[in-house]
Structure formats: C-alpha cells, structure tokens
Design a protein around this motif. Sequence first.
Motif, short mmCIF file in Angstrom:
data_model
loop_
_atom_site.label_atom_id
_atom_site.label_comp_id
_atom_site.label_asym_id
_atom_site.label_seq_id
_atom_site.Cartn_x
_atom_site.Cartn_y
_atom_site.Cartn_z
N ILE A 18 0.84 -1.20 0.00
CA ILE A 18 0.00 0.00 0.00
C ILE A 18 0.87 1.25 0.00
CG2 ILE A 18 -1.90 -1.15 1.22
CD1 ILE A 18 -1.05 0.80 3.58
N VAL A 19 0.26 2.35 -0.45
CA VAL A 19 0.96 3.62 -0.58
C VAL A 19 0.28 4.66 0.31
CG1 VAL A 19 1.70 5.42 -2.20
CG2 VAL A 19 1.54 3.03 -2.97
N LEU A 20 1.08 5.30 1.15
CA LEU A 20 0.59 6.40 1.99
C LEU A 20 1.25 7.70 1.53
CD1 LEU A 20 0.97 4.58 5.45
CD2 LEU A 20 -1.16 4.93 4.20
N ARG A 21 0.89 8.80 2.16
CA ARG A 21 1.52 10.09 1.85
C ARG A 21 1.67 10.91 3.12
NH1 ARG A 21 1.90 13.00 -2.84
NH2 ARG A 21 1.24 11.98 -4.78
N CYS B 166 5.74 5.87 1.26
CA CYS B 166 5.09 7.17 1.16
C CYS B 166 5.43 7.77 -0.20
CB CYS B 166 5.54 8.08 2.29
SG CYS B 166 4.92 7.51 3.89
N LYS B 167 4.41 8.10 -0.96
CA LYS B 167 4.62 8.52 -2.35
C LYS B 167 5.45 9.80 -2.45
CE LYS B 167 3.90 7.59 -6.70
NZ LYS B 167 2.76 7.02 -7.39
N ASP B 168 5.25 10.71 -1.51
CA ASP B 168 6.01 11.97 -1.58
C ASP B 168 7.51 11.69 -1.44
OD1 ASP B 168 6.08 12.83 1.80
OD2 ASP B 168 4.63 11.38 1.04
N LYS B 169 7.88 10.81 -0.49
CA LYS B 169 9.30 10.45 -0.30
C LYS B 169 9.85 9.77 -1.55
CE LYS B 169 9.91 9.78 4.69
NZ LYS B 169 9.97 8.75 5.73
N ILE C 193 8.92 10.10 -4.64
CA ILE C 193 9.14 11.04 -5.75
C ILE C 193 10.35 11.94 -5.48
CG2 ILE C 193 8.13 12.93 -7.11
CD1 ILE C 193 5.39 11.51 -6.76
N ILE C 194 10.51 12.34 -4.22
CA ILE C 194 11.67 13.17 -3.86
C ILE C 194 12.97 12.41 -4.15
CG2 ILE C 194 12.92 14.20 -1.90
CD1 ILE C 194 9.99 14.92 -0.80
N GLU C 195 13.02 11.12 -3.77
CA GLU C 195 14.20 10.28 -4.06
C GLU C 195 14.41 10.13 -5.57
OE1 GLU C 195 16.52 9.25 -1.88
OE2 GLU C 195 15.31 10.44 -0.48
N LYS C 196 13.31 9.93 -6.27
CA LYS C 196 13.38 9.74 -7.72
C LYS C 196 13.91 11.01 -8.41
CE LYS C 196 10.81 7.45 -11.29
NZ LYS C 196 9.84 6.46 -11.62
N ASN C 197 13.50 12.17 -7.87
CA ASN C 197 13.94 13.44 -8.45
C ASN C 197 15.44 13.67 -8.28
OD1 ASN C 197 11.56 14.22 -9.64
ND2 ASN C 197 10.83 15.38 -7.88
N LYS C 198 16.00 13.12 -7.19
CA LYS C 198 17.46 13.25 -7.00
C LYS C 198 18.18 12.55 -8.14
CE LYS C 198 17.35 13.59 -1.94
NZ LYS C 198 17.44 12.80 -0.70
N LEU C 199 17.68 11.37 -8.52
CA LEU C 199 18.29 10.62 -9.63
C LEU C 199 18.06 11.34 -10.96
CD1 LEU C 199 17.14 7.00 -8.63
CD2 LEU C 199 19.42 8.00 -8.31
N ARG C 200 16.85 11.90 -11.12
CA ARG C 200 16.53 12.62 -12.37
C ARG C 200 17.44 13.84 -12.53
NH1 ARG C 200 11.57 11.43 -14.88
NH2 ARG C 200 11.39 13.54 -15.70
N THR D 287 -4.34 9.51 3.04
CA THR D 287 -4.65 8.82 1.78
C THR D 287 -4.23 7.36 1.93
OG1 THR D 287 -2.48 9.40 0.89
CG2 THR D 287 -4.29 10.87 0.33
N LEU D 288 -4.96 6.49 1.28
CA LEU D 288 -4.66 5.06 1.31
C LEU D 288 -4.77 4.60 -0.14
CD1 LEU D 288 -4.07 2.83 3.34
CD2 LEU D 288 -6.52 2.59 3.75
N GLN D 289 -3.63 4.23 -0.73
CA GLN D 289 -3.63 3.99 -2.17
C GLN D 289 -3.08 2.61 -2.54
OE1 GLN D 289 -1.40 7.50 -3.53
NE2 GLN D 289 -3.33 8.56 -3.88
N ILE D 290 -3.55 2.14 -3.69
CA ILE D 290 -3.11 0.85 -4.22
C ILE D 290 -2.13 1.10 -5.36
CG2 ILE D 290 -3.90 -1.17 -5.55
CD1 ILE D 290 -6.51 -1.00 -3.90
#
Length: 364
Positions: free
Chosen positions: A253-256, A285-288, A290-297, A327-330
């Motif tokens: 599951i995905v939280l934020r 946590c989706k925000d974390k 994306i932040i990690e992914k942006n470092k690579l980008r 939020t509770l996401q799949i």
Amino acid sequence: NSLSASFSNEPKDFTLFLDLLKQLIRVPSVTGAEHSFLLYLKRELEEIGIKTEHYDGLLVASGKDPLNGILSAHIDRHGVICTGPNEFQFAAFLAKNRSDLRGNSLSEQTFQQISQRYINQNVHAYEPFSGGYLGIGKITDAFLKEEINNLIFKIDGLNHLLPGTPIAFVDKLKQNGNLISAQLDNVLSAAIILYLYQHGFAGTAFFTAQEEAGKSWRFVHEWFKKNKISTDKLVVLDTSPYESREEADKQLIVLRNKDVNARFKSPLLKELKQFCKKNKISFSCKDKFIIEKNKLREKDGLKPLSIGSTELGRIVMESNGQIQGATLQIPTTGYHTVDETACVESIKAIIFILSSFYIKTVNI
C-alpha cells in the motif's frame, strides 16, 4: 497475525469482491458525466439499508454509525466527450474543466505520453443522465492538439452524436494470476467501499465526481462547510501510478505525508503506519518516493516530477486544516488505460486495514 497468514487461503469472499468490481466496471462514468454511475451506487447501497444523499457531483452514504470511519473515493474515469460535429476530446482536459487544473497533477504530466495507447480502443457512447446506450465506435487516431492543449480523437462509428455526449472506453476485468487489470482508477476504490458496507461498515462515505478534472475536492469541502462539520479522520482511497511492476511491487500500500497542496497532519496517518508495521504490511510514502526519484533525475539532467496533487491535499488546503486525514492507495501500473494493473494482495491489504479499523468483526 501477519498479513500473509491472514490471507494465506484465497477467501471465498474475495471472489464476491471481484464479481462486484466486474459489475461496476461495466457501468460507464466518464469525467463530467458520472450521473448514471452514482445512481447505480445509490441503488446498490440502498438495497443493503445504507442511507444516501445525491448532490451535484457527490453521493454521500451514511450507515448507522456515521462517525465510525469517513471514507472518500472519486468515481470518475477517463473517457472522451463529443465536443462538436465528429469532434471528440479527452474529457478531463476540456477547456471548461481547466480552471481547476494547475499542471501539477500526475495525470496532466502523463496524459501527453499516453495518447498512442488509445488507438484501436473500442468505445461506447451513453446518455449522460440515464446511462442509456447510444452506440459503439473505435478510436482510429489520438493526438495532442497544442492550440487547445487537449487530446483529440478520431472515432469511427459515432458521427451521429450530439455535443456533450460522453464516450466511455469499453472495458472488462482481466485476471492473470495475482494481478487484475482494467481501467481501475478509481472504480476499484468505489468497489472496496461498497464491499465494506456489505460486510458491516457503518460509517460515512463520499463518492465524488470530476477528480480527474481537479474538481472533486470542491464537492466534499462544500458538504463539510454546509453541515458545519470538521474532521481529522477523512480517508481518501485511490490508485497510485508506478512506471513498472518492479516499482509497484516494492509495497502493498501507498501512503503520503503530503502533496503539493498541504501536509497531512492527521493522527490517523501515524496509526496507519503503526498498524502496517505491526501486521507486516509493506508500505511506502509517495512523496518520499518522488523526492528520491527526483534526486536521480537531477543527476541525469531531467526535469523533476511533481510530488502530485491529491483530492485530500486540496481539501486540507482550502479548509485551512479544518478537514484533515490520510490517503490510502493501491500501487498500479499502466495508469489511465484499460490495462491499469493492481496486485490482488494490495486490495486485500486495504480491505483488511479498513475492516480492522472500522468493522468489529473482520472476516476476510
């Protein structure tokens, strides 16, 4: 009792859930033309004794214990609207819907890349209020028209339609081992909520329209204001897109912690994290992420991705924190297509979590 243990036997109940999801997928619900889908949900809920109120863009369901759990899910799905003589545009990004879109949602960032996925897709037109069938067609081309900043579709077989007629992608649930596919965003969450009501959930649920056009937060926010109610317990259910199964399968599951609009400060978020740890339910946590992914980008000289805009974030921001929640996401892949794919274990995990929080007897 770890999650894997509690789900080790395929519960007979879960086939009932899949049957329910199959039914809901068959009912069209294009952004801006969700009326017939809301009516369908209204009937299903009232048949099991749940009180409903149908507003413009919102269906509110309330059980016998309305404060024991407040859930929300948007029910619109991407589709096409006839906008003129043999002219068809992507519904969520019509000019009249643009006022609420800020360019920072993941769907706006991805829709330009996905036009080719719709070629050869069968579609059917329907009457926006009754849901009555108005004919079938096939998409032969789809392209971005810069001048109007929207996708334009060429469709064979629907040149008789009037402007304003919604056209849904023809869709059905496909199962492949542990994975299910369809246009899951966000009929999957609607099915979960309905299933919970069938199994004893007695709280409140909001089914919202026009989330893909960035509007759904307005309907929920207005309802809270009108009724002079505030809460920090709102749980918003949705799917969460990942680029590959490998990325998606890293968590059930995905939280934020936050989105671009607001930080989520509800004690519920902490409770959800603790519950997942205790029951060995993997989450991220989706925000974390994306932040990690942006470092690579950044290292690769690529533009950063937005951490995303969510219905809950807008509600928190616009209510000045009077309404808070989690939020509770799949996690899914194949976002915004009829092949959006989710793992069965993720769905069971969400049902298990919500049942444990809001239904005294958990029978999953």
